[in-house]
Design a protein around this motif. Structure first.
Motif, PDB file in Angstrom:
ATOM      1  N   UNK A   1       0.831  -1.208   0.000  1.00 19.04           N
ATOM      2  CA  UNK A   1       0.000   0.000   0.000  1.00 19.04           C
ATOM      3  C   UNK A   1       0.869   1.264   0.000  1.00 19.04           C
ATOM      4  N   UNK A   2       1.943   1.234   0.752  1.00 16.45           N
ATOM      5  CA  UNK A   2       2.841   2.391   0.785  1.00 16.45           C
ATOM      6  C   UNK A   2       3.458   2.647  -0.589  1.00 16.45           C
ATOM      7  N   UNK A   3       3.762   1.525  -1.278  1.00 16.49           N
ATOM      8  CA  UNK A   3       4.287   1.685  -2.636  1.00 16.49           C
ATOM      9  C   UNK A   3       3.230   2.312  -3.554  1.00 16.49           C
ATOM     10  N   UNK A   4       1.963   1.907  -3.358  1.00 17.54           N
ATOM     11  CA  UNK A   4       0.878   2.495  -4.158  1.00 17.54           C
ATOM     12  C   UNK A   4       0.689   3.983  -3.843  1.00 17.54           C
ATOM     13  N   UNK A   5       0.854   4.338  -2.588  1.00 13.96           N
ATOM     14  CA  UNK A   5       0.739   5.745  -2.197  1.00 13.96           C
ATOM     15  C   UNK A   5       1.774   6.590  -2.944  1.00 13.96           C
ATOM     16  N   UNK A   6       3.006   6.091  -2.983  1.00 11.34           N
ATOM     17  CA  UNK A   6       4.053   6.796  -3.708  1.00 11.34           C
ATOM     18  C   UNK A   6       3.739   6.871  -5.200  1.00 11.34           C
ATOM     19  N   UNK A   7       3.177   5.773  -5.694  1.00 12.33           N
ATOM     20  CA  UNK A   7       2.818   5.751  -7.121  1.00 12.33           C
ATOM     21  C   UNK A   7       1.733   6.786  -7.428  1.00 12.33           C
TER      22      UNK A   7
ATOM     23  N   UNK B   1      -4.966  11.499  -6.289  1.00 16.92           N
ATOM     24  CA  UNK B   1      -4.954  11.866  -4.872  1.00 16.92           C
ATOM     25  C   UNK B   1      -6.043  11.142  -4.093  1.00 16.92           C
ATOM     26  N   UNK B   2      -7.187  10.913  -4.708  1.00 20.16           N
ATOM     27  CA  UNK B   2      -8.256  10.161  -4.034  1.00 20.16           C
ATOM     28  C   UNK B   2      -7.806   8.716  -3.745  1.00 20.16           C
ATOM     29  N   UNK B   3      -7.166   8.111  -4.749  1.00 17.94           N
ATOM     30  CA  UNK B   3      -6.654   6.745  -4.530  1.00 17.94           C
ATOM     31  C   UNK B   3      -5.569   6.747  -3.457  1.00 17.94           C
ATOM     32  N   UNK B   4      -4.750   7.808  -3.494  1.00 18.12           N
ATOM     33  CA  UNK B   4      -3.714   7.903  -2.459  1.00 18.12           C
ATOM     34  C   UNK B   4      -4.352   7.981  -1.084  1.00 18.12           C
ATOM     35  N   UNK B   5      -5.396   8.787  -0.946  1.00 22.08           N
ATOM     36  CA  UNK B   5      -6.074   8.926   0.341  1.00 22.08           C
ATOM     37  C   UNK B   5      -6.663   7.598   0.805  1.00 22.08           C
ATOM     38  N   UNK B   6      -7.263   6.826  -0.108  1.00 21.45           N
ATOM     39  CA  UNK B   6      -7.841   5.524   0.253  1.00 21.45           C
ATOM     40  C   UNK B   6      -6.759   4.561   0.738  1.00 21.45           C
ATOM     41  N   UNK B   7      -5.622   4.612   0.025  1.00 24.47           N
ATOM     42  CA  UNK B   7      -4.519   3.728   0.440  1.00 24.47           C
ATOM     43  C   UNK B   7      -3.984   4.140   1.799  1.00 24.47           C
ATOM     44  N   UNK B   8      -3.943   5.446   2.049  1.00 23.86           N
ATOM     45  CA  UNK B   8      -3.474   5.918   3.345  1.00 23.86           C
ATOM     46  C   UNK B   8      -4.407   5.461   4.465  1.00 23.86           C
TER      47      UNK B   8
END
Length: 270
Positions: free
Chosen positions: A64-70, A91-98
């Motif tokens: 998930x952290x790798x996806x956040x960076x992506x 950014x929405x996907x980043x927020x969900x992963x966070x």
């Protein structure tokens, strides 16, 4: 109820069940020790399972952290290309992963706390097992010593019905031995006196006495015959003596030459 409490309850239940049917306390101690070791192995397997689950969550968190960076890089690229819509989606996907990472952190933290508790309980249980093993061996040694001492004392005191039975058996054996020795001596005496000869015949006492009389009569008759023969021999000896005297007288009248010839003939016959 904690692991140690459940372990203690199970061990006590099984121990009570064993005590009700066991006769040798050393076997009970060994059984309890094995049960405690089994419980320790179960705790260790529980720790291993928790550790495995925690490692899986940590691996998922890293992805998930790798996806956040992506997604973060995607948003930067979209902004540079004046694509705010794509930047917003990234950014929405980043927020969900966070958000997922935060949930995983809570789960990982809970698993870590459980793991730490189990490790502590495992160490405590292992220490208690070692203490129990020491006490177990001490109790087994004491029991064996007491059992041996009891056996020796019972043998030394020689009390109880069993020893009385042994004494009576020895007395009976002594009496039977004496009876057998007496019978053997009596048989020897009867054999020496000739009583066995009467026992082995079918004659009664009257027949035996008649046989004895007949034997005595025969002996007396034979004795008389011997006496007559002896008397006859004595008479014959007397006659022979007289004849010898007559022959001597006749010999004195024989001619010397004839006497010499007769001597030569006797020598030749001899």
């Amino acid at each position: 109820m904690g692991i140690l409490s459940r372990t203690s309850y199970i061990i006590k239940s099984k121990l009570n069940s064993i005590l009700n049917r066991a006769e040798d306390p050393t076997e009970t101690l060994d059984y309890s020790y094995e049960q405690m070791r089994d419980q320790l192995q179960q705790v260790k397997r529980g720790i291993a399972d928790l550790t495995t689950q925690k490692k899986r969550l940590e691996m998922q968190k890293r992805r998930l952290e790798e996806n956040v960076e992506k997604h973060n890089e995607q948003a930067r690229t979209a902004v540079k290309q004046d694509r705010e819509d794509l930047a917003r989606k990234a950014l929405e996907k980043k927020k969900a992963k966070m958000n997922q990472i935060e949930e995983l952190d809570r789960q990982i933290s809970n698993l870590q706390n459980q793991q730490d508790q189990l490790v502590e309980q495992k160490d405590t249980l292992q220490t208690r097992i070692e203490e129990f093993r020491t006490k177990k061996e001490t109790m087994k040694a004491r029991y064996s010593a007491a059992e041996a001492s009891t056996t020796v004392n019972e043998a030394m005191t020689a009390t109880g019905e069993e020893f009385e039975d042994v004494g009576r058996a020895i007395e009976r054996a002594e009496e039977r031995t004496q009876d057998m020795e007496a019978r053997s001596a009596a048989m020897d005496e009867l054999r020496e006196t000739g009583a066995f000869e009467d026992v082995l015949t079918d004659k009664d006492q009257i027949d035996q006495e008649l046989d004895d009389l007949a034997t005595d009569s025969g002996v007396e008759a034979e004795l008389e015959t011997l006496k007559s023969e002896v008397d006859g021999e004595s008479s014959g000896t007397t006659s022979t003596s007289a004849e010898s005297a007559t022959e001597s007288e006749s010999t004195e009248a024989v001619d010397p030459d004839v006497e010499a010839e007769l001597s030569e003939m006797q020598d030749e016959d001899g």
